[in-house]
Design a protein around this motif. Sequence first.
Motif, PDB file in Angstrom:
ATOM      1  N   GLU A  55       0.912  -1.038   0.042  1.00 59.62           N
ATOM      2  CA  GLU A  55       0.034   0.096   0.093  1.00 59.62           C
ATOM      3  C   GLU A  55       0.847   1.203  -0.094  1.00 59.62           C
ATOM      4  O   GLU A  55       1.674   1.324   1.071  1.00 59.62           O
ATOM      5  CB  GLU A  55      -0.775   0.114   1.298  1.00 59.62           C
ATOM      6  N   GLY A  63     -10.441   4.113  -0.251  1.00 55.70           N
ATOM      7  CA  GLY A  63     -11.375   5.089  -0.454  1.00 55.70           C
ATOM      8  C   GLY A  63     -12.552   4.786   0.750  1.00 55.70           C
ATOM      9  O   GLY A  63     -13.669   5.292   0.751  1.00 55.70           O
ATOM     10  N   MET A 223     -12.665  -0.998  -7.970  1.00 58.28           N
ATOM     11  CA  MET A 223     -12.976   0.215  -8.952  1.00 58.28           C
ATOM     12  C   MET A 223     -11.999   0.325 -10.314  1.00 58.28           C
ATOM     13  O   MET A 223     -12.541   0.481 -11.334  1.00 58.28           O
ATOM     14  CB  MET A 223     -12.713   1.348  -8.058  1.00 58.28           C
ATOM     15  N   ARG A 233     -19.163   4.207 -12.297  1.00 59.57           N
ATOM     16  CA  ARG A 233     -18.868   4.227 -10.812  1.00 59.57           C
ATOM     17  C   ARG A 233     -20.006   4.188 -10.261  1.00 59.57           C
ATOM     18  O   ARG A 233     -21.374   4.150 -10.837  1.00 59.57           O
ATOM     19  CB  ARG A 233     -18.251   5.549 -10.805  1.00 59.57           C
ATOM     20  N   GLY A 235     -20.483   5.350  -6.512  1.00 63.89           N
ATOM     21  CA  GLY A 235     -20.593   5.843  -5.255  1.00 63.89           C
ATOM     22  C   GLY A 235     -20.241   5.016  -4.069  1.00 63.89           C
ATOM     23  O   GLY A 235     -19.837   4.051  -4.248  1.00 63.89           O
TER      24      GLY A 235
HETATM   25  C1  48H Z   1       0.848   0.879  -4.031  1.00 64.87           C
HETATM   26  C2  48H Z   1      -1.206   1.731  -4.728  1.00 64.87           C
HETATM   27  C3  48H Z   1      -0.745   2.255  -5.828  1.00 64.87           C
HETATM   28  C4  48H Z   1       0.533   1.678  -5.889  1.00 64.87           C
HETATM   29  C5  48H Z   1      -2.714   3.391  -5.497  1.00 64.87           C
HETATM   30  O1  48H Z   1      -9.410   3.210  -4.187  1.00 64.87           O
HETATM   31  P1  48H Z   1      -9.266   1.960  -3.291  1.00 64.87           P
HETATM   32  O2  48H Z   1     -10.198   2.136  -2.104  1.00 64.87           O
HETATM   33  O3  48H Z   1      -9.706   0.949  -4.239  1.00 64.87           O
HETATM   34  P2  48H Z   1     -11.028  -0.368  -4.210  1.00 64.87           P
HETATM   35  O4  48H Z   1     -11.148  -0.807  -5.844  1.00 64.87           O
HETATM   36  O5  48H Z   1     -10.547  -1.370  -3.168  1.00 64.87           O
HETATM   37  O6  48H Z   1     -12.100   0.562  -3.558  1.00 64.87           O
HETATM   38  C6  48H Z   1     -12.901   1.584  -4.393  1.00 64.87           C
HETATM   39  C7  48H Z   1     -13.473   2.277  -3.468  1.00 64.87           C
HETATM   40  O7  48H Z   1     -12.844   2.880  -2.526  1.00 64.87           O
HETATM   41  C8  48H Z   1     -13.872   3.617  -4.219  1.00 64.87           C
HETATM   42  O8  48H Z   1     -13.369   4.607  -4.844  1.00 64.87           O
HETATM   43  C9  48H Z   1     -15.383   3.493  -4.912  1.00 64.87           C
HETATM   44  C10 48H Z   1     -16.305   2.521  -4.362  1.00 64.87           C
HETATM   45  N1  48H Z   1     -15.770   4.638  -5.646  1.00 64.87           N
HETATM   46  C11 48H Z   1     -16.848   4.676  -6.232  1.00 64.87           C
HETATM   47  C12 48H Z   1     -17.083   6.328  -6.924  1.00 64.87           C
HETATM   48  O9  48H Z   1     -18.203   6.365  -7.592  1.00 64.87           O
HETATM   49  O10 48H Z   1     -16.146   7.023  -6.773  1.00 64.87           O
HETATM   50  O11 48H Z   1      -7.754   1.504  -2.727  1.00 64.87           O
HETATM   51  C13 48H Z   1      -6.777   1.616  -3.718  1.00 64.87           C
HETATM   52  C14 48H Z   1      -5.522   1.590  -3.036  1.00 64.87           C
HETATM   53  C15 48H Z   1      -5.188   3.138  -2.227  1.00 64.87           C
HETATM   54  O12 48H Z   1      -5.082   2.934  -0.893  1.00 64.87           O
HETATM   55  C16 48H Z   1      -4.046   3.558  -2.766  1.00 64.87           C
HETATM   56  O13 48H Z   1      -3.244   4.166  -1.772  1.00 64.87           O
HETATM   57  C17 48H Z   1      -3.454   2.425  -3.336  1.00 64.87           C
HETATM   58  O14 48H Z   1      -4.513   1.623  -3.600  1.00 64.87           O
HETATM   59  N2  48H Z   1      -2.603   2.536  -4.421  1.00 64.87           N
HETATM   60  N3  48H Z   1      -0.731   1.151  -3.548  1.00 64.87           N
HETATM   61  N4  48H Z   1       1.220   0.899  -5.224  1.00 64.87           N
HETATM   62  N5  48H Z   1       1.164   2.012  -7.303  1.00 64.87           N
HETATM   63  N6  48H Z   1      -1.702   3.040  -6.513  1.00 64.87           N
END
Ligand code: 48H
Length: 256
Positions: A55, A63, A223, A233, A235
């Motif tokens: 991470e 998120g 995502m 997307r 939400g």
């Molecule tokens: C190491 C990295 C790198 C890298 C990024 O964004 P996330 O919460 O992703 P998901 O898919 O588990 O969940 C998505 C959800 O949070 C979301 O955004 C939703 C439901 N959106 C809907 C909407 O309408 O907007 O987590 C991704 C993680 C983060 O902690 C980053 O810091 C991490 O990945 N990350 N870690 N190396 N290159 N890039």
Amino acid sequence: MGIDDIVVTRTIFDRFSREFKDCFEVDVAVAGGGPAGLIAAKYLSIAGKKVVLFERKLSIGGGMWGGGMTFPVIVVQKESKYLLEESNIKVTNEGDGYYSADSIEAITKLCSSAIDGGVRIFNTISVEDVILEKKKVNGFVINWSAVEVAGLHVDPLSIRAKYCIDATGHPAEICNIVRKKCGPLSTPSGELECERSMCADIGEKAVVENTKEVFPGLFVVGMCANAVYGSQRMGPIFGGMLLSGKKAAELILKKL
Ligand code: 48H
């Protein structure tokens, strides 16, 4: 007996070194510690596979912390609520097939249950490239996030994995790298498609369908899967993220 500062230093360095060395070759490596990556890592690990998760940030959880617009609540559907309950997260029935949970409880317990399940998590490490061998992704190239943030020219290190997961969320970072450096993806155009505007009904179904091997050796979850395959997307409804992580674990277990 007094505390020796150097013993503290040695303990931290030796333990980190032991644990990091143990992750040089694993079954599965996950980039990103959001809900989708954590669930995928947890179910692979409790099935007996060796799993490491990197991470970028100091905190695990992506998120999920902020619920919807920082109101610390998430919503899930009936078919996914068991994935919260299996991590001991309290779920409230809101009627009509909607369930809610405290987002802070949800993400801390998802993380805790992944660790209890055996996942080795390293924070403040970013995945910056992949190992490509015989046209298959065979591991991650990693560096300290602090090096990345400072823009220092420091060469990275590598770890080998039988399968890798891109769980980097909206930016689909690993897929972008693979498309640029390794070849076309398994999308209709071979390119990363464009993530679409909000429609939770379509997006939630699509995220599970889009959870697949996007390039030999590399799976997409959460995502990232919708970003790569050009779906909507959704939400702050998180059921699809959890189901996607579970599906990725099942797909990879069949291959291992
Ligand atoms: C190491 C990295 C790198 C890298 C990024 O964004 P996330 O919460 O992703 P998901 O898919 O588990 O969940 C998505 C959800 O949070 C979301 O955004 C939703 C439901 N959106 C809907 C909407 O309408 O907007 O987590 C991704 C993680 C983060 O902690 C980053 O810091 C991490 O990945 N990350 N870690 N190396 N290159 N890039």
